[in-house]
Design a protein around this motif. Structure first.
Motif, PDB file in Angstrom:
ATOM      1  N   ASP A   9       0.851  -1.190   0.000  1.00 48.56           N
ATOM      2  CA  ASP A   9       0.000   0.000   0.000  1.00 48.56           C
ATOM      3  C   ASP A   9       0.885   1.237   0.000  1.00 48.56           C
ATOM      4  O   ASP A   9       1.914   1.278   0.662  1.00 48.56           O
ATOM      5  CB  ASP A   9      -0.877   0.032   1.251  1.00 48.56           C
ATOM      6  N   ALA A  10       0.473   2.226  -0.754  1.00 53.80           N
ATOM      7  CA  ALA A  10       1.216   3.493  -0.796  1.00 53.80           C
ATOM      8  C   ALA A  10       0.231   4.637  -0.969  1.00 53.80           C
ATOM      9  O   ALA A  10      -0.781   4.504  -1.659  1.00 53.80           O
ATOM     10  CB  ALA A  10       2.213   3.487  -1.952  1.00 53.80           C
ATOM     11  N   LEU A  11       0.545   5.737  -0.318  1.00 52.81           N
ATOM     12  CA  LEU A  11      -0.303   6.924  -0.372  1.00 52.81           C
ATOM     13  C   LEU A  11       0.275   7.861  -1.427  1.00 52.81           C
ATOM     14  O   LEU A  11       1.392   8.363  -1.276  1.00 52.81           O
ATOM     15  CB  LEU A  11      -0.278   7.588   1.008  1.00 52.81           C
ATOM     16  N   ARG A  12      -0.474   8.054  -2.500  1.00 57.00           N
ATOM     17  CA  ARG A  12       0.056   8.780  -3.656  1.00 57.00           C
ATOM     18  C   ARG A  12      -0.630  10.123  -3.804  1.00 57.00           C
ATOM     19  O   ARG A  12      -1.859  10.214  -3.834  1.00 57.00           O
ATOM     20  CB  ARG A  12      -0.172   7.970  -4.925  1.00 57.00           C
ATOM     21  N   ARG A  20      -4.406   9.463  -3.091  1.00 52.36           N
ATOM     22  CA  ARG A  20      -5.048   8.158  -3.297  1.00 52.36           C
ATOM     23  C   ARG A  20      -4.213   7.056  -2.646  1.00 52.36           C
ATOM     24  O   ARG A  20      -2.995   7.013  -2.814  1.00 52.36           O
ATOM     25  CB  ARG A  20      -5.171   7.873  -4.801  1.00 52.36           C
ATOM     26  N   LEU A  21      -4.914   6.193  -1.924  1.00 47.89           N
ATOM     27  CA  LEU A  21      -4.252   5.013  -1.364  1.00 47.89           C
ATOM     28  C   LEU A  21      -4.279   3.935  -2.436  1.00 47.89           C
ATOM     29  O   LEU A  21      -5.343   3.502  -2.858  1.00 47.89           O
ATOM     30  CB  LEU A  21      -4.981   4.557  -0.102  1.00 47.89           C
ATOM     31  N   GLU A  22      -3.094   3.534  -2.906  1.00 51.54           N
ATOM     32  CA  GLU A  22      -3.024   2.612  -4.034  1.00 51.54           C
ATOM     33  C   GLU A  22      -2.245   1.358  -3.667  1.00 51.54           C
ATOM     34  O   GLU A  22      -1.433   1.366  -2.744  1.00 51.54           O
ATOM     35  CB  GLU A  22      -2.335   3.302  -5.228  1.00 51.54           C
ATOM     36  N   GLU A  67       6.774  16.500  -8.333  1.00 55.34           N
ATOM     37  CA  GLU A  67       6.373  15.774  -9.542  1.00 55.34           C
ATOM     38  C   GLU A  67       5.312  14.759  -9.141  1.00 55.34           C
ATOM     39  O   GLU A  67       5.543  13.955  -8.241  1.00 55.34           O
ATOM     40  CB  GLU A  67       7.579  15.039 -10.144  1.00 55.34           C
ATOM     41  N   THR A  68       4.178  14.816  -9.799  1.00 56.91           N
ATOM     42  CA  THR A  68       3.085  13.925  -9.418  1.00 56.91           C
ATOM     43  C   THR A  68       2.804  12.910 -10.522  1.00 56.91           C
ATOM     44  O   THR A  68       3.086  13.183 -11.694  1.00 56.91           O
ATOM     45  CB  THR A  68       1.806  14.738  -9.156  1.00 56.91           C
ATOM     46  N   PRO A  69       2.239  11.750 -10.185  1.00 57.65           N
ATOM     47  CA  PRO A  69       1.950  11.324  -8.815  1.00 57.65           C
ATOM     48  C   PRO A  69       3.222  10.889  -8.089  1.00 57.65           C
ATOM     49  O   PRO A  69       4.158  10.409  -8.711  1.00 57.65           O
ATOM     50  CB  PRO A  69       1.004  10.133  -9.004  1.00 57.65           C
ATOM     51  N   VAL A  70       3.204  11.070  -6.777  1.00 58.03           N
ATOM     52  CA  VAL A  70       4.380  10.728  -5.979  1.00 58.03           C
ATOM     53  C   VAL A  70       3.924  10.198  -4.619  1.00 58.03           C
ATOM     54  O   VAL A  70       2.876  10.622  -4.111  1.00 58.03           O
ATOM     55  CB  VAL A  70       5.292  11.974  -5.819  1.00 58.03           C
ATOM     56  N   THR A  71       4.678   9.266  -4.076  1.00 59.61           N
ATOM     57  CA  THR A  71       4.403   8.813  -2.712  1.00 59.61           C
ATOM     58  C   THR A  71       4.966   9.857  -1.755  1.00 59.61           C
ATOM     59  O   THR A  71       6.156  10.158  -1.802  1.00 59.61           O
ATOM     60  CB  THR A  71       5.051   7.436  -2.444  1.00 59.61           C
ATOM     61  N   ALA A  72       4.091  10.415  -0.945  1.00 63.64           N
ATOM     62  CA  ALA A  72       4.488  11.516  -0.059  1.00 63.64           C
ATOM     63  C   ALA A  72       5.241  10.989   1.173  1.00 63.64           C
ATOM     64  O   ALA A  72       5.316   9.783   1.396  1.00 63.64           O
ATOM     65  CB  ALA A  72       3.248  12.297   0.354  1.00 63.64           C
ATOM     66  N   GLY A  73       5.765  11.934   1.971  1.00 63.53           N
ATOM     67  CA  GLY A  73       6.364  11.589   3.254  1.00 63.53           C
ATOM     68  C   GLY A  73       7.886  11.577   3.255  1.00 63.53           C
ATOM     69  O   GLY A  73       8.496  10.787   2.538  1.00 63.53           O
ATOM     70  N   ALA A 135       4.295   4.655   2.639  1.00 65.95           N
ATOM     71  CA  ALA A 135       4.137   3.395   1.911  1.00 65.95           C
ATOM     72  C   ALA A 135       4.739   2.307   2.782  1.00 65.95           C
ATOM     73  O   ALA A 135       5.526   2.589   3.682  1.00 65.95           O
ATOM     74  CB  ALA A 135       4.878   3.449   0.569  1.00 65.95           C
ATOM     75  N   GLN A 136       4.376   1.054   2.486  1.00 67.58           N
ATOM     76  CA  GLN A 136       4.923  -0.020   3.318  1.00 67.58           C
ATOM     77  C   GLN A 136       6.412  -0.238   3.052  1.00 67.58           C
ATOM     78  O   GLN A 136       7.159  -0.614   3.952  1.00 67.58           O
ATOM     79  CB  GLN A 136       4.113  -1.299   3.078  1.00 67.58           C
TER      80      GLN A 136
END
Ligand SMILES: [Zn+2]
Ligand SMILES: [Zn+2]
Length: 359
Positions: A9-12, A20-22, A67-73, A135-136
């Motif tokens: 799972d990753a938050l994008r 979006r949680l993908e 730059e999107t989409p990107v996993t934040a954090g 993300a995991q």
């Protein structure tokens, strides 16, 4: 890692108000990379601002830093589960953290050791080759500025290493002397760490400013001698009263509010030091004459936490830097919505941490 597990799972982040949680494939670990199982990742003010919109988005897409989409954090921490053949000094099973940026290593600033000002830097959580910690799993580049974290450091503490390094760098910029009266404006995780770091310089007095009671209470525990609520008193008058009418020697701005800037320029003494760390979501107004014509101030910028991570890690591990009470909330990735809302709206929230693999 078990053979069966191939997705995570990753938050994008796709754009303002579009997260979006993908489910994604767990990234392949290249020969220059480590794969990290993320144990915790704090939500930073910049994550909230990126999501809400503002400065970052007000430029054409090709000029945007993000730059999107990107996993934040970018306030992540984790355990190494795989490493590439060219990675040295780190082993599978160890815990580590990486500074927010991946410096290029080649530009004028990198070459002179000022890597945090790299002209071609990549920042975790902002670009796709540096996907972040919501993300995991995530990849860490060996060219990044990586640090070991001892196992006795808890997830809550580890999530504070990056913000504490930012606070420590700002305190270094302030060149605090033992005779100084130091004011810290804004007592979030970074402001609280400024109080804690400033205390290690044993100045004459540390004064903390914040609108929220719980943050002021924590600042007193972390080493502030006095705390003030700017909504309840004339802070500038109080500071002048405490300094024989001169004003404070050092003002550390960690609130990122227009009022805090004007207040700081007014509160600092002639020839004093004003350090700007807080980030604004728009252009702000202040009386610029105070800096030159009136007080001949040293106005110092402060960005990121360069060369402070190892000191922060050992300070947290030894207890010299207090952390108790700063992480107020933890949420799983699937609760990201509530996590973001809590970070923005809950008056009790200080640092909210996402725990992507459960506690
Ligand atoms: Zn941050
Ligand atoms: Zn560079």
């Amino acid at each position: 890692m078990s053979k069966e597990k191939r997705t995570m799972d990753a938050l994008r982040l796709y754009g303002p108000m579009d997260m979006r949680l993908e489910t994604l494939d767990i990234p392949e670990c290249g020969e220059d990379e480590m794969l990290l199982r993320v144990l915790g990742c704090g939500i930073c003010g910049s994550d909230l601002k990126n999501f809400a919109g503002g400065h970052e988005w007000n430029v054409p897409p090709e000029e945007r830093f993000i730059e999107t989409p990107v996993t934040a954090g970018h306030e992540f921490y984790g355990e190494i589960v795989a490493k590439g053949s060219r990675v040295e000094g780190y082993e599978v099973g160890e815990r580590m953290i990486s500074e927010q940026i991946i410096p290029c290593g080649n530009c004028r600033f990198c070459q002179s050791g000022q890597y945090w000002m790299c002209q071609n830097l990549r920042m975790y959580g902002f670009q796709n080759e540096a996907n972040g910690g919501f993300a995991q799993y995530m990849k860490i580049h060996r060219r990044g500025v990586n640090h070991h974290v001892p196992k006795e450091v808890t997830v809550e503490q580890a999530a504070l290493i990056e913000p504490y390094a930012c606070g420590m760098h700002a305190v270094e910029r302030a060149r605090i002397q033992h005779d100084d009266i130091v004011v810290v404006s804004g007592l979030g995780a970074i402001g609280l760490s400024m109080v804690a770091s400033a205390r290690l310089a044993i100045p004459r007095k540390i004064i903390g400013l914040d609108l929220r009671e719980n943050r002021r209470a924590l600042a007193l525990k972390f080493g502030a001698d006095l705390v003030l609520d700017p909504s309840q008193c004339d802070v500038v008058k109080e500071i002048r009263g405490l300094t024989g009418g001169y004003g404070c020697d050092v003002y550390l701005e960690a609130a990122g509010s227009e009022a805090s800037v004007s207040q700081g320029l007014a509160a600092v003494r002639n020839l004093g030091r004003y350090v700007q760390f807080g980030i604004f979501s728009r252009d702000i107004m202040a009386n610029w004459n105070i800096i030159g014509d009136e007080k001949e101030l040293d106005v110092l910028g402060s960005h990121l936490g360069p060369r402070c991570f190892d000191a922060v890690i050992s300070g947290i591990a030894s207890g010299l830097l207090p952390t108790q009470g700063v992480v107020t909330h933890k949420f799983g990735l699937e609760q990201w919505d509530e996590a973001y809302r809590t970070a923005v709206e809950d008056p009790e929230a200080i640092k909210v941490v996402i725990v992507p693999n459960g506690t």
